[in-house]
Write a protein that holds these residues in place. Structure first.
Motif, PDB file in Angstrom:
ATOM      1  N   TYR A 106       0.835  -1.205   0.000  1.00  0.00           N
ATOM      2  CA  TYR A 106       0.000   0.000   0.000  1.00  0.00           C
ATOM      3  C   TYR A 106       0.866   1.251   0.000  1.00  0.00           C
ATOM      4  CZ  TYR A 106      -4.865  -1.567   0.695  1.00  0.00           C
ATOM      5  OH  TYR A 106      -6.134  -2.061   0.519  1.00  0.00           O
ATOM      6  N   PRO A 156      -4.696   5.012   0.364  1.00  0.00           N
ATOM      7  CA  PRO A 156      -3.767   3.878   0.459  1.00  0.00           C
ATOM      8  C   PRO A 156      -2.650   4.110   1.479  1.00  0.00           C
ATOM      9  CG  PRO A 156      -4.162   4.443  -1.816  1.00  0.00           C
ATOM     10  CD  PRO A 156      -4.791   5.515  -1.001  1.00  0.00           C
ATOM     11  N   PHE A 177      -6.101  -4.755  -1.550  1.00  0.00           N
ATOM     12  CA  PHE A 177      -4.974  -4.040  -2.140  1.00  0.00           C
ATOM     13  C   PHE A 177      -4.983  -4.149  -3.658  1.00  0.00           C
ATOM     14  CE2 PHE A 177      -0.815  -4.229  -4.111  1.00  0.00           C
ATOM     15  CZ  PHE A 177      -0.429  -2.910  -3.932  1.00  0.00           C
TER      16      PHE A 177
END
Lengths: 630, 335
Positions: free
Chosen positions: A31, A84, A113
């Protein structure tokens, strides 16, 4: 589960490891890399915007390109960079803070993700496919409809965000379940670190806000791809409907972003003041209240839409109310430092810099809440200044604080302090230089989202100062990247508690933690669990269980392919009208779209029928790790 | 703080700044802004003072290993910083609500008010005076001191009608979703208006003017704009004008209503909303009426990218003749 012992240990290395990992720590790093990349893309777009505006009547970029830049800057920064990077911190830290070995649904975590990443890539493919979306990150109808945005730009917005939004939604659900179910013995709700609390409330907001976005985007998708009429007035639709749906999502989104930053600041300030967080329970209460009120105020983005005086008055007052819990937080932070022993590490510089900066964004927020005055501020540079003060001055400073603070926990290396301080000062000064002056530009009559402005209106000098500030922020970011690169060549020698004043569970385990986080689940005996043990003269936590085999989830490549399938489906349906027929009466685009969905469904089928019980890490390996790290 | 407000009040152009209001509506909004800024300055000063004190007074000396007292909280303090903000918000909230209702007053039935229907287009403004049966574009002529009652709507995408120095904005919605507002200008003058909602590439160039003139001039303007207008005297230019301009635009009682009405364009403050007419050009967007018209007609896309006029196929003579003709289409209503 005794039979599970017979399952083979599945471990991959290299690229295969990263594509298949379900480990929250590695997903956190993924991320961070993806979010960081999009942050650079969005930052580059911002710099191009500021270069275009540095002087009047500039034509550095065309008017069309400018609208693409402003749309993609906003969309990228909110959905592909800020969210993110918060998920990066939440993944890296929340399970450690509650004494868990992973999140509740590791597979779903990985799926979240990969759908985010493929959604984000899809959105950015638009740059190379004939034009990015250009109707603003708010995509107001009818400008975002096919009549006025005939190319595929807004299609990329609709489908890219829809796919990325799936990732956010399931990520939020995952953290809710994790925090409710997976806390270590003794970790009651009112002993949870504040970052975990804010991650919890943010996840709850995601659960309620993102479905609204999904519905809105689906409706807009029908308008654009299948000749629907939800938002097109000429077909009986209603443009204001989109505004409501968008902001019913969009306002809670602001709190989804800022609450985890509040959490980071609470942790960092408390640690580096060597003091317990002042008014912990009122902090928790304020967080919940902000989250709740966040759903009650969406129409303050629509004061000029023409909702009438009753709605405007109610939404004005509701919005002002949010100032109360926010104020409580500010003063609690200040009084956490009061009487403390404050160490100004880079992380703490960002955290302390956050407080006055965020207050400035907060007070302009209250000013904007007064509807009649908002008739003047609305859609002017005043608003641009306001939301950059809360998002950059709040959220991004918070993320920088969190990254510097938890970097050793994530990577086993402490970032360089000199470069860190250089990062802070250039970014911080650049930030204020860029955005403070924009309040005045707005008040002097400069609307937002304008491609250029005429000479002689009195906007020239302030715009130039703003552009200089933006360049400084760029340098700040470069110093941060430099810090990451140089640090990555240093030995991996951070101790478990590198700041020496760690208070929470993540500092009781090695940096970076082993795959299973805690060799023995800790017993939590109070708030600031680790600090409590330290103060009582203990070297670590009391274990809540004997050392034994640890059950781990198996890695899986399926989430990657599910994201890829959605990506292919998105492209196919988008271009169905352009790509002609595969055979008589059946469009090639639909065939590609269906193929993409088949990939998705096949992966779901495999996941459902193939029972993977995971594997166990045996006692010997855990003991070996412990010995090696001691 | 009073100083700060004074400094603010002196800020910006009289015809553009929200901080330099020229009419009662903007005045009222500025009043609320000043109240909010004053309250917020108190907050800022308190927070900054505590922050600066704390980071100087409580910074860690090197080698300091002492553990500060772990304070859980303080009920008295926490009540103070909950109650005081609530009081401040009441001080701001009450006039806010009053003002919300005050600014939503309906003047659409008031015989004293001038009724105007504002219709926004990509990227120009149409102003209709239903009581007089007049339509004009880009320049809203109003009588000084009278209340102007606006009904605002859009012909295409969302726009927002904003005259910073006279009144805050109202969105123009498509469909039957008509919005209302009012404002007035006690002083004569030209005020700059802007589109405040992203509406396409030329959103930033979608300016208009509000021109406030004394009541007798306004009456003369109302009469003059309804006079018939003669075609260009040169028959070649007249033919080109009829076939290539009047298909979309109107002058006098001739031509079509879909695009900006050109009657009296020679006496407007600007061409296309942004090419300012002046005999003493200083900036790139300034020029004589003739130069501006010529520049616009020659290639409208250069001036406002993405506008719907597009390049018109005209010979050099036709272009020159039409620009000259239009620059001389003046309404002599000011004395």
């Amino acid at each position: 589960m005794a039979h599970a012992h017979t399952h083979k240990v599945k471990r991959y290395s290299g690229i295969k490891d990263w594509l298949t990992t379900v480990d929250h720590k590695k997903i956190g790093i993924l991320y961070l890399i993806a979010g960081g990349f999009f942050f650079l893309v969005g930052g580059l777009e911002a710099l191009l915007i500021r270069i275009q505006l540095w002087k009047p009547m500039n034509d550095f970029v065309s008017a069309d390109t400018f609208n693409e830049l402003l749309t993609m800057h906003g969309t990228t920064m909110i959905f592909l960079a800020a969210m993110p990077m918060l998920f990066a911190l939440m993944n890296a830290v929340v399970p450690l803070q509650i004494g868990a070995r992973d999140v509740a649904f590791p597979f779903v975590n990985s799926l979240g993700f990969w759908t985010f990443l493929f959604g984000g890539i899809l959105l950015n493919v638009s740059w190379f496919a004939g034009g990015a979306p250009d109707a603003g990150w708010t995509a107001y109808a009818p400008l975002a409809g096919t009549t006025y945005s005939g190319d595929h730009g807004v299609d990329y917005y609709v489908l890219g965000l829809q796919i990325a939004g799936i990732g956010t939604l399931i990520g939020g659900i995952n953290f809710l379940v994790t925090i409710i179910n997976m806390r270590a013995p003794g970790m009651t709700f009112m002993r949870m670190p504040l970052f975990t609390w804010t991650a919890f409330i943010t996840s709850a907001l995601i659960l309620f806000a993102f479905p609204a976005l999904a519905v809105g985007l689906a409706a807009l998708m029908f308008d654009r791809l299948f000749d629907g009429n939800f938002f097109d007035p000429s077909g009986g639709g209603n443009a204001v409907l989109w505004e409501h749906i968008f902001w019913i999502f969009g306002h809670p989104e602001v709190y989804i972003l800022i609450l985890p930053a509040f959490g980071v600041i609470s942790e960092v300030i408390s640690t580096f003041s060597r003091k317990r967080l002042f008014g912990y329970s009122s902090m928790v209460f304020a967080t919940i209240l902000i989250g709740f009120l966040g759903f009650m105020v969406w129409a303050h983005h629509m004061f000029t839409t023409g909702l009438g005086p009753v709605a405007n008055a109610l939404f004005s007052i509701a919005t002002m109310l949010i100032a109360v819990p926010t104020g409580i937080k500010i003063f609690n932070w200040l009084f956490t430092m009061w009487g403390g022993s404050i160490k100004f590490t880079t992380a703490n510089l960002f955290a302390v810099g956050f407080i006055p900066t965020f207050v400035m964004g907060g007070v302009t927020g209250v000013m904007l809440a007064a509807a009649p005055a908002d008739f003047q501020y609305h859609d002017s540079y005043f608003v641009v200044a306001h939301f950059h003060y809360v998002i950059v001055g709040g959220l991004i400073l918070g993320i920088f604080a969190g990254l510097h603070y938890w970097w050793p926990k994530m990577f086993g290396r402490v970032l360089n302090e000199t470069l860190g301080k250089l990062t802070f000062w250039t970014f911080f000064i650049g930030f204020h230089l860029t955005f403070f002056i924009q309040h005045f530009l707005g008040l002097l009559g400069m609307p937002r989202r304008i491609w250029t402005y005429l000479d002689g209106l009195g906007f020239n000098e302030m715009n130039m100062i703003s552009t200089i500030g933006a360049v400084l922020m760029g340098f700040g970011t470069i110093f941060f990247l430099l810090n990451i690169v140089t640090t990555s060549f240093k030995p991996k020698n951070a101790s478990g508690d590198p700041w020496e004043d760690g208070r929470t569970l993540e500092w009781t385990i090695p940096s970076p933690p082993p795959e299973y986080n805690f060799a023995q689940t800790p017993l939590v005996r109070g708030y600031d669990a680790y600090w409590k043990e330290k103060m009582e003269g203990h070297s670590g936590m009391t274990p809540a269980e004997p050392i034994g085999p640890i059950h781990m989830p198996s890695p899986s490549i399926l989430p990657f392919f599910m994201g890829l399938g959605l990506f292919i489906a998105g492209i196919g349906f988008m271009y169905a009208q352009d790509w002609g027929n595969l055979f008589d009466g059946f469009k090639l685009g639909y065939a590609i779209g269906i193929a993409g969905l088949l990939i998705l469904f096949l992966c779901m089928f495999l996941r459902s029928v193939y029972d993977d019980h995971g594997f166990h890490i045996e006692e010997e390996e855990i003991l070996r790790d412990k010995g090696g790290k001691a | 703080m009073a100083m700060m407000v004074l400094v603010l009040a002196a800020c910006g152009r009289e015809d553009l700044s929200t901080l330099n209001p020229q009419g009662p509506v903007a005045e009222e909004q500025f009043g609320l802004m000043k109240l909010a800024i004053s309250i917020m300055l108190i907050v800022i000063v308190v927070v900054f003072a505590i922050t600066i004190y704390v980071i100087i007074r409580f910074r860690r000396r090197s080698g300091d290993k002492t553990i500060p007292k772990q304070v859980e909280g303080n009920h008295k303090l926490e009540i103070i910083w909950t109650v005081i903000p609530i009081i401040m918000l009441i001080i701001l909230g009450v006039p806010t609500v009053q003002s919300v209702f005050n600014l939503s007053k309906d003047y659409s039935k008031d015989p004293e008010a001038v009724q105007v229907i504002v219709t926004s287009h990509q990227y120009w403004w149409e102003f209709e005076y239903p009581d007089y049966g007049i339509k004009t574009a880009q320049e809203l002529i109003i009588p000084t001191g009278k209340t102007i009652s606006v009904k605002a709507k859009s012909a295409d995408v969302l726009h927002s009608f904003w005259i910073p120095s006279l009144a805050g904005k109202i969105d123009t919605n498509p469909g039957a979703n008509v919005n209302a507002m009012y404002f007035s200008a006690p002083k004569e003058g030209v005020y700059l208006g802007k589109c405040a909602e992203l509406c396409g590439p030329s959103h930033g160039l979608m300016d208009f003017k509000v021109k406030s003139v004394d009541e007798s001039s306004f009456d003369r303007w109302v009469a003059a704009i309804q006079e018939p207008v003669a075609l260009p005297s040169d028959p070649a230019v007249a033919a080109a004008f009829e076939s290539k301009c009047l298909s979309c635009h109107a002058v006098g009682d001739m031509g079509g209503p879909a695009y900006p009405n050109l009657t009296g364009i020679g006496s407007r403050e600007s061409v296309g909303g942004i090419l300012v007419n002046t005999d003493d050009p200083k900036y790139d967007n300034e020029g004589s009426v003739y130069d501006n018209l010529y520049r616009w007609i020659e290639n409208p896309d250069d001036v406002k990218p993405g506008n719907q006029m597009g390049k018109i196929d005209l010979t050099e003579q036709e272009l020159d003749g039409i620009a000259k003709y239009l620059s001389e289409l003046k309404l002599n209503y000011e004395q």
